[in-house]
Motif scaffolding. Structure first.
Motif, PDB file in Angstrom:
ATOM      1  N   CYS A  56     -17.783  -7.883   2.768  1.00 14.76           N
ATOM      2  CA  CYS A  56     -18.147  -7.930   1.349  1.00 14.76           C
ATOM      3  C   CYS A  56     -19.606  -7.535   1.140  1.00 14.76           C
ATOM      4  O   CYS A  56     -19.941  -6.823   0.186  1.00 14.76           O
ATOM      5  CB  CYS A  56     -17.899  -9.330   0.787  1.00 14.76           C
ATOM      6  SG  CYS A  56     -16.168  -9.650   0.362  1.00 14.76           S
ATOM      7  N   LEU A  57     -20.472  -7.996   2.029  1.00 17.85           N
ATOM      8  CA  LEU A  57     -21.887  -7.637   1.924  1.00 17.85           C
ATOM      9  C   LEU A  57     -22.080  -6.131   2.066  1.00 17.85           C
ATOM     10  O   LEU A  57     -22.846  -5.511   1.314  1.00 17.85           O
ATOM     11  CB  LEU A  57     -22.698  -8.377   2.988  1.00 17.85           C
ATOM     12  CG  LEU A  57     -23.009  -9.842   2.680  1.00 17.85           C
ATOM     13  CD1 LEU A  57     -23.481 -10.566   3.937  1.00 17.85           C
ATOM     14  CD2 LEU A  57     -24.058  -9.947   1.581  1.00 17.85           C
ATOM     15  N   GLN A  58     -21.378  -5.529   3.019  1.00 24.77           N
ATOM     16  CA  GLN A  58     -21.471  -4.079   3.187  1.00 24.77           C
ATOM     17  C   GLN A  58     -21.018  -3.356   1.916  1.00 24.77           C
ATOM     18  O   GLN A  58     -21.630  -2.371   1.491  1.00 24.77           O
ATOM     19  CB  GLN A  58     -20.599  -3.630   4.367  1.00 24.77           C
ATOM     20  CG  GLN A  58     -21.071  -4.130   5.724  1.00 24.77           C
ATOM     21  CD  GLN A  58     -20.059  -3.840   6.829  1.00 24.77           C
ATOM     22  OE1 GLN A  58     -19.038  -3.194   6.611  1.00 24.77           O
ATOM     23  NE2 GLN A  58     -20.343  -4.330   8.024  1.00 24.77           N
ATOM     24  N   THR A  59     -19.962  -3.882   1.306  1.00 29.09           N
ATOM     25  CA  THR A  59     -19.417  -3.254   0.106  1.00 29.09           C
ATOM     26  C   THR A  59     -20.373  -3.354  -1.075  1.00 29.09           C
ATOM     27  O   THR A  59     -20.611  -2.367  -1.794  1.00 29.09           O
ATOM     28  CB  THR A  59     -18.068  -3.895  -0.260  1.00 29.09           C
ATOM     29  OG1 THR A  59     -17.196  -3.844   0.879  1.00 29.09           O
ATOM     30  CG2 THR A  59     -17.417  -3.174  -1.427  1.00 29.09           C
ATOM     31  N   VAL A  60     -20.943  -4.539  -1.288  1.00 30.15           N
ATOM     32  CA  VAL A  60     -21.861  -4.716  -2.420  1.00 30.15           C
ATOM     33  C   VAL A  60     -23.132  -3.879  -2.214  1.00 30.15           C
ATOM     34  O   VAL A  60     -23.698  -3.353  -3.180  1.00 30.15           O
ATOM     35  CB  VAL A  60     -22.204  -6.198  -2.626  1.00 30.15           C
ATOM     36  CG1 VAL A  60     -23.213  -6.366  -3.762  1.00 30.15           C
ATOM     37  CG2 VAL A  60     -20.945  -6.997  -2.953  1.00 30.15           C
TER      38      VAL A  60
END
Length: 364
Positions: A216-220
């Motif tokens: 999720c962090l990579q995506t945001v």
């Protein structure tokens, strides 16, 4: 039930404040015997409102700044196939009332959410999707929630339609997609998804559920890069899954053979969550919460990790020694030796399952 005067979500985020979201409701209530897996519909708010109220209170005590209404999958079509004597309107109204009742106990915000609909079939279904969202919005406006959220959308196209309806309310709108770093189900990149959501009117964008905090962090981060490149501004939010799933496909955790009934061995511990909260803050994300699998103690971990920035600890921390410090009074020397951040920060937890692999082979 009327709200009390409090700072709005955009006022807080514009000032650089950290907003701690709440955790997962549907999955926790399924485990407690109130929600049926498969349909995953929230008729529990009518059948057992005390169960929903209690979970809200636990998240509130753990430090959540927002109470999300339990209106996930609460469209007429979703509910009608499962429970004939409970209407979508009843669920939406009761969910708003319960969330507001608990929110007023500590002066936090109420967010009403809409999610992906069962009628989405691409461009030809726009009017049907918007009709469902409008029906839910009518209830949310009557209940005067503080802000609105379009969450758990797998296609950015449908999420944009939801945002276009929600912004007509004049209330702030947040929008999150359930996607991995590879993009939504149509392979639209996270960067492009963020651009489309902001241009539709969303003031807060990000991801929720589907994959673990790392993904999720990579995506945001990709979403932020896309907005920066397009010269657009929005606040960022993140509410990930609470299960380690580096082995899942782009379909998310549901691609794992353990989903949904044997995921316990993958649950993030409280120290994992503190690390996630710190990484999210360092990435410039200021709305930080959780989704499926996140229990109150996980939300407390976010609030404790970011207590220096927020300026206070949540009530639930009165019964919790930071980084295991309460173990210092144990009569057992080996437990006293664990009363330090270094122990928990560097721990590599064992699963206790010697015949089980560390990763699975997705079946999707």
């Amino acid at each position: 039930m009327a709200s009390i005067n409090r700072k709005g979500i955009l006022e807080r985020l514009d000032a650089g404040e950290v907003v701690v979201g709440d955790g997962g409701y549907i999955m926790q209530l399924e485990r407690r015997g109130y929600v049926k897996a498969g349909p995953w519909t929230p008729e529990v708010v009518v059948e057992h409102p005390e169960a929903v109220r209690q979970l809200h209170r636990e998240f509130l005590r753990a430090g959540a700044d927002v109470m999300q209404t339990l209106t996930f999958y609460s469209s007429a079509l979703d509910i009608g196939s499962e429970v004939s004597n409970i209407t979508c309107q009843q669920i939406n109204e009761m969910a708003c009332d319960i969330a507001r009742e608990v929110a007023n106990e500590r002066g936090v915000l109420v967010s009403a959410g809409v999610s992906q609909t069962p009628v989405y079939k691409g461009r030809s279904s726009e009017s049907e999707v918007k009709a469902i969202i409008k029906k839910q919005l009518e209830v949310f406006l009557r209940k005067d929630v503080d802000f609105l959220m379009a969450e758990y959308f797998a296609h950015v196209e449908e999420a944009v339609w939801a945002v276009e309806v929600l912004v007509t309310s004049g209330k702030p709108v947040a929008a999150t997609l359930c996607m991995s770093p590879s993009g939504d189900k149509d392979r639209v990149s996270p960067a492009e998804c963020a651009i489309r959501l902001v241009r539709a009117g969303a003031k807060i964008v990000g991801v929720n559920c589907h994959v673990d905090p790392t993904q999720c962090l990579q995506t945001v981060k990709q979403m932020r890069e896309g907005l920066d490149a397009a010269g657009l501004q929005a606040h960022l939010m993140i509410q990930p899954l609470c299960f380690h799933c580096p082995d899942c496909t782009s379909e998310g955790y549901l691609s794992l053979p353990e989903a949904p009934f044997a995921l316990e061995s993958r649950v993030l511990n409280r120290w994992d969550v503190q690390k996630y909260a710190r990484e999210a803050y360092k990435a410039g994300i200021r709305y930080i919460g959780g989704c499926c699998g996140f229990e109150p103690y996980h939300i407390r971990a976010i609030a404790e990790e970011l207590a220096p920035e927020r300026g206070f600890l949540p009530p639930a921390s009165q019964k919790h020694g930071l980084w295991g410090s309460a173990l210092d009074v144990s009569e057992r020397p080996y437990l006293r030796a664990r009363a330090s951040r270094s122990h928990w920060d560097n721990l590599k937890p064992a699963s206790g399952r010697p015949l089980c692999p560390s990763l699975s082979i997705p079946d999707v």
